[in-house]
Design an enzyme around this catalytic site. Structure first.
Site, PDB file in Angstrom:
ATOM      1  N   PRO A  80       0.848  -1.195   0.000  1.00 47.52           N
ATOM      2  CG  PRO A  80       0.049  -1.016   2.181  1.00 47.52           C
ATOM      3  CD  PRO A  80       0.791  -1.937   1.270  1.00 47.52           C
ATOM      4  CG  MET A  81       3.530   2.181  -1.955  1.00 51.26           C
ATOM      5  SD  MET A  81       4.644   1.941  -3.375  1.00 51.26           S
ATOM      6  CE  MET A  81       3.651   0.832  -4.388  1.00 51.26           C
ATOM      7  CD  GLN A 100      -1.990  -0.129   5.041  1.00 52.51           C
ATOM      8  OE1 GLN A 100      -1.795   0.995   4.587  1.00 52.51           O
ATOM      9  NE2 GLN A 100      -1.004  -0.937   5.425  1.00 52.51           N
ATOM     10  CB  CYS A 156       1.876   4.948   8.182  1.00 56.41           C
ATOM     11  SG  CYS A 156       2.036   6.578   7.420  1.00 56.41           S
ATOM     12  CG  HIS A 198       9.150  -1.323   6.401  1.00 55.84           C
ATOM     13  ND1 HIS A 198       8.687  -0.179   5.794  1.00 55.84           N
ATOM     14  CD2 HIS A 198      10.486  -1.343   6.146  1.00 55.84           C
ATOM     15  CE1 HIS A 198       9.688   0.474   5.224  1.00 55.84           C
ATOM     16  NE2 HIS A 198      10.793  -0.225   5.435  1.00 55.84           N
ATOM     17  N   GLY A 257      13.018  -2.266   1.133  1.00 57.24           N
ATOM     18  CA  GLY A 257      14.262  -2.209   0.383  1.00 57.24           C
ATOM     19  C   GLY A 257      14.460  -3.286  -0.658  1.00 57.24           C
ATOM     20  N   GLY A 270       7.464  -2.403  -2.743  1.00 49.63           N
ATOM     21  CA  GLY A 270       6.767  -1.134  -2.821  1.00 49.63           C
ATOM     22  C   GLY A 270       7.230  -0.257  -3.956  1.00 49.63           C
TER      23      GLY A 270
END
Length: 329
Positions: free
Chosen positions: A11-12, A64, A94, A165, A207, A227
Protein backbone atom coordinates in the site's frame (compact mmCIF):
# COMPACT_ATOMS: atom_id res chain seq x y z
CA UNK A 1 -10.44 -18.13 0.28
CA UNK A 2 -7.14 -16.99 1.76
CA UNK A 3 -5.15 -15.04 -0.85
CA UNK A 4 -1.69 -16.26 -1.84
CA UNK A 5 0.78 -13.80 -0.28
CA UNK A 6 3.94 -15.17 -1.89
CA UNK A 7 4.33 -11.83 -3.67
CA UNK A 8 2.45 -8.62 -2.99
CA UNK A 9 2.66 -4.93 -3.85
CA UNK A 10 2.63 -2.58 -0.89
CA UNK A 11 0.00 0.00 0.00
CA UNK A 12 1.45 3.36 -1.05
CA UNK A 13 -0.23 6.68 -0.39
CA UNK A 14 -1.03 8.65 -3.55
CA UNK A 15 0.24 5.76 -5.69
CA UNK A 16 -1.63 2.48 -5.29
CA UNK A 17 -5.08 3.72 -6.31
CA UNK A 18 -7.52 1.73 -8.44
CA UNK A 19 -6.06 2.96 -11.76
CA UNK A 20 -2.58 1.95 -10.72
CA UNK A 21 -3.77 -1.44 -9.49
CA UNK A 22 -5.53 -2.13 -12.80
CA UNK A 23 -2.27 -1.32 -14.60
CA UNK A 24 -0.29 -3.63 -12.31
CA UNK A 25 -2.78 -6.43 -12.90
CA UNK A 26 -1.95 -6.31 -16.61
CA UNK A 27 1.63 -7.21 -15.67
CA UNK A 28 0.98 -9.96 -13.12
CA UNK A 29 -2.04 -12.15 -12.44
CA UNK A 30 -0.69 -13.54 -9.17
CA UNK A 31 0.52 -10.57 -7.12
CA UNK A 32 -1.68 -9.58 -4.19
CA UNK A 33 -2.46 -5.87 -4.54
CA UNK A 34 -3.05 -3.46 -1.65
CA UNK A 35 -5.01 -0.22 -1.65
CA UNK A 36 -3.70 3.02 -0.29
CA UNK A 37 -4.32 3.35 3.42
CA UNK A 38 -7.90 4.50 4.06
CA UNK A 39 -8.73 5.86 7.51
CA UNK A 40 -11.77 4.68 9.40
CA UNK A 41 -12.89 8.31 9.65
CA UNK A 42 -12.83 8.70 5.87
CA UNK A 43 -15.04 5.63 5.44
CA UNK A 44 -17.45 6.42 8.25
CA UNK A 45 -17.84 10.14 7.58
CA UNK A 46 -16.72 10.52 3.95
CA UNK A 47 -17.54 9.28 0.47
CA UNK A 48 -17.48 5.56 1.18
CA UNK A 49 -17.97 4.44 -2.40
CA UNK A 50 -15.11 6.58 -3.64
CA UNK A 51 -12.73 4.97 -1.17
CA UNK A 52 -13.97 1.40 -1.49
CA UNK A 53 -14.78 0.94 -5.16
CA UNK A 54 -12.32 -1.09 -7.21
CA UNK A 55 -12.18 -2.85 -10.57
CA UNK A 56 -13.16 -6.55 -10.55
CA UNK A 57 -9.97 -7.30 -12.50
CA UNK A 58 -7.89 -6.27 -9.47
CA UNK A 59 -8.54 -9.48 -7.52
CA UNK A 60 -6.85 -10.56 -5.36
CA UNK A 61 -6.92 -7.16 -3.66
CA UNK A 62 -6.66 -6.10 0.00
CA UNK A 63 -7.97 -2.99 1.74
CA UNK A 64 -5.60 -1.31 4.19
CA UNK A 65 -7.20 0.56 7.07
CA UNK A 66 -5.81 3.20 9.37
CA UNK A 67 -7.39 3.52 12.79
CA UNK A 68 -7.18 2.54 16.45
CA UNK A 69 -10.77 2.28 17.66
CA UNK A 70 -11.85 -1.39 17.68
CA UNK A 71 -15.52 -0.59 17.05
CA UNK A 72 -14.75 1.71 14.11
CA UNK A 73 -12.27 -0.75 12.62
CA UNK A 74 -14.82 -3.55 12.98
CA UNK A 75 -17.40 -1.47 11.13
CA UNK A 76 -14.96 -0.77 8.29
CA UNK A 77 -13.76 -4.38 8.15
CA UNK A 78 -17.37 -5.45 7.68
CA UNK A 79 -17.67 -3.07 4.75
CA UNK A 80 -14.44 -4.45 3.28
CA UNK A 81 -15.94 -7.92 3.31
CA UNK A 82 -19.26 -6.74 1.92
CA UNK A 83 -17.49 -4.84 -0.87
CA UNK A 84 -15.68 -8.00 -1.96
CA UNK A 85 -12.10 -7.39 -0.81
CA UNK A 86 -9.97 -10.50 -0.32
CA UNK A 87 -8.25 -9.23 2.85
CA UNK A 88 -8.36 -6.29 5.26
CA UNK A 89 -5.07 -5.02 6.67
CA UNK A 90 -4.41 -2.84 9.72
CA UNK A 91 -1.66 -0.23 9.32
CA UNK A 92 0.78 -0.26 12.24
CA UNK A 93 3.75 0.98 10.26
CA UNK A 94 3.16 4.45 8.82
CA UNK A 95 5.27 7.06 10.70
CA UNK A 96 3.82 10.32 9.37
CA UNK A 97 2.89 13.14 11.76
CA UNK A 98 -0.69 13.19 10.45
CA UNK A 99 -1.12 9.50 11.20
CA UNK A 100 0.40 9.87 14.68
CA UNK A 101 -1.96 12.71 15.52
CA UNK A 102 -4.83 10.36 14.71
CA UNK A 103 -3.38 7.74 17.03
CA UNK A 104 -2.76 5.09 14.41
CA UNK A 105 0.02 3.85 12.17
CA UNK A 106 3.45 3.04 13.61
CA UNK A 107 2.70 4.56 17.01
CA UNK A 108 0.39 1.59 17.62
CA UNK A 109 3.49 -0.56 18.07
CA UNK A 110 3.67 0.97 21.55
CA UNK A 111 0.23 -0.49 22.34
CA UNK A 112 0.18 -4.15 21.31
CA UNK A 113 -2.80 -4.96 23.56
CA UNK A 114 -4.87 -2.32 21.77
CA UNK A 115 -3.82 -3.70 18.38
CA UNK A 116 -4.87 -7.17 19.55
CA UNK A 117 -8.28 -5.76 20.54
CA UNK A 118 -8.58 -4.11 17.12
CA UNK A 119 -7.74 -7.34 15.31
CA UNK A 120 -10.17 -9.31 17.48
CA UNK A 121 -13.00 -6.88 16.71
CA UNK A 122 -12.23 -6.87 12.99
CA UNK A 123 -12.14 -10.66 12.81
CA UNK A 124 -15.52 -10.90 14.54
CA UNK A 125 -17.01 -8.42 12.06
CA UNK A 126 -15.96 -10.00 8.74
CA UNK A 127 -15.26 -13.33 7.07
CA UNK A 128 -12.10 -12.26 5.23
CA UNK A 129 -8.54 -12.52 6.62
CA UNK A 130 -7.38 -9.71 8.93
CA UNK A 131 -3.65 -8.95 8.71
CA UNK A 132 -1.28 -6.41 10.28
CA UNK A 133 1.55 -4.45 8.64
CA UNK A 134 4.14 -3.05 11.03
CA UNK A 135 7.81 -2.17 11.65
CA UNK A 136 10.40 -4.03 13.70
CA UNK A 137 10.28 -1.24 16.28
CA UNK A 138 9.76 2.48 16.94
CA UNK A 139 11.92 5.07 18.67
CA UNK A 140 13.41 3.49 21.80
CA UNK A 141 11.01 0.54 21.66
CA UNK A 142 13.36 -1.21 19.29
CA UNK A 143 14.57 -4.28 21.16
CA UNK A 144 14.17 -7.82 19.90
CA UNK A 145 12.01 -8.59 22.93
CA UNK A 146 9.60 -5.73 22.23
CA UNK A 147 9.34 -6.84 18.58
CA UNK A 148 8.58 -10.42 19.61
CA UNK A 149 6.15 -9.34 22.34
CA UNK A 150 4.25 -7.14 19.88
CA UNK A 151 3.79 -9.99 17.41
CA UNK A 152 2.94 -12.50 20.15
CA UNK A 153 0.33 -10.23 21.73
CA UNK A 154 -1.32 -9.35 18.42
CA UNK A 155 -1.33 -13.03 17.43
CA UNK A 156 -3.32 -13.73 20.60
CA UNK A 157 -5.93 -11.34 19.20
CA UNK A 158 -6.32 -13.64 16.21
CA UNK A 159 -3.89 -12.24 13.66
CA UNK A 160 -2.23 -15.03 11.67
CA UNK A 161 -0.39 -12.93 9.05
CA UNK A 162 2.19 -10.24 9.79
CA UNK A 163 3.73 -8.06 7.09
CA UNK A 164 6.98 -6.75 8.52
CA UNK A 165 8.79 -3.70 7.18
CA UNK A 166 12.30 -4.69 8.28
CA UNK A 167 13.22 -1.25 9.64
CA UNK A 168 12.40 0.58 12.83
CA UNK A 169 10.68 3.95 12.57
CA UNK A 170 11.68 7.18 14.25
CA UNK A 171 8.42 8.96 15.01
CA UNK A 172 10.25 12.20 15.83
CA UNK A 173 13.00 13.70 13.72
CA UNK A 174 12.62 11.77 10.46
CA UNK A 175 10.16 12.35 7.63
CA UNK A 176 8.17 9.43 6.18
CA UNK A 177 10.58 9.38 3.22
CA UNK A 178 13.60 9.31 5.54
CA UNK A 179 11.96 6.56 7.57
CA UNK A 180 11.91 4.43 4.40
CA UNK A 181 15.62 4.93 3.83
CA UNK A 182 17.67 5.92 6.90
CA UNK A 183 16.93 3.30 9.60
CA UNK A 184 19.00 0.24 8.64
CA UNK A 185 17.31 -2.85 7.29
CA UNK A 186 17.32 -5.87 9.55
CA UNK A 187 16.12 -8.83 7.51
CA UNK A 188 17.68 -11.27 9.99
CA UNK A 189 15.11 -10.33 12.66
CA UNK A 190 12.26 -11.11 10.28
CA UNK A 191 13.81 -14.48 9.46
CA UNK A 192 14.19 -15.22 13.18
CA UNK A 193 10.60 -14.16 13.79
CA UNK A 194 9.42 -16.84 11.37
CA UNK A 195 11.54 -19.44 13.16
CA UNK A 196 10.10 -18.39 16.52
CA UNK A 197 6.48 -18.40 15.25
CA UNK A 198 6.39 -21.11 12.56
CA UNK A 199 2.59 -21.25 12.79
CA UNK A 200 2.29 -17.60 11.67
CA UNK A 201 2.53 -16.33 8.10
CA UNK A 202 5.41 -13.84 7.93
CA UNK A 203 5.78 -11.50 4.95
CA UNK A 204 8.95 -9.43 4.56
CA UNK A 205 8.99 -5.86 3.23
CA UNK A 206 11.54 -3.06 2.89
CA UNK A 207 14.26 -2.21 0.38
CA UNK A 208 13.58 -5.16 -1.94
CA UNK A 209 14.14 -4.30 -5.60
CA UNK A 210 14.73 -7.44 -7.69
CA UNK A 211 13.04 -10.77 -8.17
CA UNK A 212 16.21 -12.68 -7.35
CA UNK A 213 16.13 -10.94 -3.96
CA UNK A 214 12.53 -12.11 -3.57
CA UNK A 215 13.55 -15.67 -4.30
CA UNK A 216 16.31 -15.45 -1.69
CA UNK A 217 13.92 -14.09 0.98
CA UNK A 218 11.40 -16.83 0.22
CA UNK A 219 13.92 -19.35 1.52
CA UNK A 220 13.31 -17.88 4.99
CA UNK A 221 9.79 -16.38 5.09
CA UNK A 222 6.36 -17.01 3.58
CA UNK A 223 6.10 -14.04 1.27
CA UNK A 224 7.66 -10.86 -0.05
CA UNK A 225 6.14 -7.40 -0.44
CA UNK A 226 7.65 -4.82 -2.81
CA UNK A 227 6.77 -1.13 -2.82
CA UNK A 228 8.47 1.74 -4.61
CA UNK A 229 10.41 -0.38 -7.08
CA UNK A 230 7.17 -1.84 -8.43
CA UNK A 231 5.88 1.67 -9.02
CA UNK A 232 9.02 3.22 -10.48
CA UNK A 233 10.06 0.21 -12.57
CA UNK A 234 6.77 -1.60 -13.22
CA UNK A 235 8.10 -3.81 -16.04
CA UNK A 236 9.82 -5.92 -13.38
CA UNK A 237 6.34 -7.21 -12.50
CA UNK A 238 5.97 -8.81 -15.93
CA UNK A 239 8.22 -11.69 -14.85
CA UNK A 240 6.69 -12.29 -11.40
CA UNK A 241 4.30 -15.04 -12.45
CA UNK A 242 6.99 -17.10 -14.17
CA UNK A 243 9.78 -16.52 -11.65
CA UNK A 244 7.84 -16.87 -8.41
CA UNK A 245 4.80 -18.99 -9.34
CA UNK A 246 6.02 -21.11 -12.25
CA UNK A 247 3.22 -19.86 -14.47
CA UNK A 248 3.13 -18.14 -17.85
CA UNK A 249 3.55 -14.37 -17.70
CA UNK A 250 0.46 -12.45 -18.89
CA UNK A 251 2.34 -10.21 -21.34
CA UNK A 252 5.42 -10.54 -23.56
CA UNK A 253 6.10 -6.89 -24.25
CA UNK A 254 5.46 -3.37 -23.06
CA UNK A 255 3.48 -2.81 -26.24
CA UNK A 256 1.01 -5.49 -25.17
CA UNK A 257 0.53 -3.66 -21.89
CA UNK A 258 -0.41 -0.43 -23.65
CA UNK A 259 -2.69 -2.28 -26.08
CA UNK A 260 -4.58 -3.81 -23.15
CA UNK A 261 -4.62 -0.58 -21.19
CA UNK A 262 -6.17 1.52 -23.97
CA UNK A 263 -9.75 0.14 -23.64
CA UNK A 264 -9.64 0.72 -19.88
CA UNK A 265 -8.46 4.31 -20.37
CA UNK A 266 -11.15 4.93 -22.97
CA UNK A 267 -13.84 3.62 -20.60
CA UNK A 268 -12.56 5.65 -17.65
CA UNK A 269 -12.40 8.86 -19.69
CA UNK A 270 -16.00 8.28 -20.80
CA UNK A 271 -16.96 8.01 -17.13
CA UNK A 272 -15.32 11.33 -16.28
CA UNK A 273 -11.82 10.36 -15.14
CA UNK A 274 -8.90 12.58 -16.15
CA UNK A 275 -6.16 11.09 -18.29
CA UNK A 276 -3.34 12.21 -15.99
CA UNK A 277 -4.99 10.39 -13.08
CA UNK A 278 -4.24 7.18 -14.99
CA UNK A 279 -1.17 8.02 -17.05
CA UNK A 280 0.90 9.21 -14.07
CA UNK A 281 1.14 5.58 -12.93
CA UNK A 282 2.65 4.27 -16.17
CA UNK A 283 5.49 6.77 -16.65
CA UNK A 284 8.09 4.15 -15.72
CA UNK A 285 6.81 1.42 -18.05
CA UNK A 286 9.43 2.00 -20.75
CA UNK A 287 12.29 2.66 -18.34
CA UNK A 288 15.60 1.55 -19.82
CA UNK A 289 14.46 1.20 -23.44
CA UNK A 290 14.74 3.60 -26.42
CA UNK A 291 12.09 6.29 -26.39
CA UNK A 292 11.39 6.11 -22.66
CA UNK A 293 12.22 9.77 -22.08
CA UNK A 294 10.02 10.89 -24.98
CA UNK A 295 7.18 8.73 -23.64
CA UNK A 296 7.41 10.29 -20.18
CA UNK A 297 7.80 13.82 -21.50
CA UNK A 298 4.82 13.60 -23.86
CA UNK A 299 2.54 12.34 -21.09
CA UNK A 300 3.86 14.81 -18.52
CA UNK A 301 3.37 17.76 -20.86
CA UNK A 302 -0.03 16.82 -22.27
CA UNK A 303 -2.00 14.39 -20.08
CA UNK A 304 -2.96 17.07 -17.54
CA UNK A 305 -4.79 19.22 -20.11
CA UNK A 306 -8.56 19.42 -19.78
CA UNK A 307 -9.05 18.12 -23.34
CA UNK A 308 -6.51 15.27 -23.02
CA UNK A 309 -8.01 12.18 -24.57
CA UNK A 310 -6.93 8.73 -25.64
CA UNK A 311 -4.87 10.22 -28.47
CA UNK A 312 -2.39 11.64 -25.94
CA UNK A 313 -1.52 8.19 -24.67
CA UNK A 314 -1.43 6.79 -28.21
CA UNK A 315 0.94 9.55 -29.32
CA UNK A 316 3.18 9.00 -26.30
CA UNK A 317 3.30 5.31 -27.20
CA UNK A 318 4.38 6.17 -30.75
CA UNK A 319 7.22 8.25 -29.32
CA UNK A 320 8.79 5.09 -27.94
CA UNK A 321 9.37 3.81 -31.49
CA UNK A 322 8.84 0.26 -30.31
CA UNK A 323 5.47 -0.44 -31.91
CA UNK A 324 5.77 -3.85 -33.51
CA UNK A 325 9.18 -4.47 -31.95
CA UNK A 326 10.46 -7.85 -30.88
CA UNK A 327 8.46 -9.02 -27.83
CA UNK A 328 10.23 -8.08 -24.63
CA UNK A 329 11.41 -4.68 -25.86
Amino acid sequence: MTPDRTFSIAPMMDWSDRHCRFFWRLLTRRALLYTEMVTTGALIHGERERFLNFNPEEHPVALQLGGSDPAELARCARWAGDWGYDEVNLNCGCPSDRVQSGMFGACLMAQPALVADCVRAMREACDIPVTVKHRIGIDDLDSWQHFVDFVGTVAEGGCETFIVHARKAWLQGLSPKENREIPPLNYAWVYELKQLFPQLEIIINGGIQRLDECQAHLQHVDGVMIGREAYQNPWMLADVDARLFGEANPVDSRDQVIERLLPYVEKQLAQGSKLNHISRHILGLFQGVPGARKFRRHLSENAWRSDAGLHVLENAWRETQVVGAVPGN
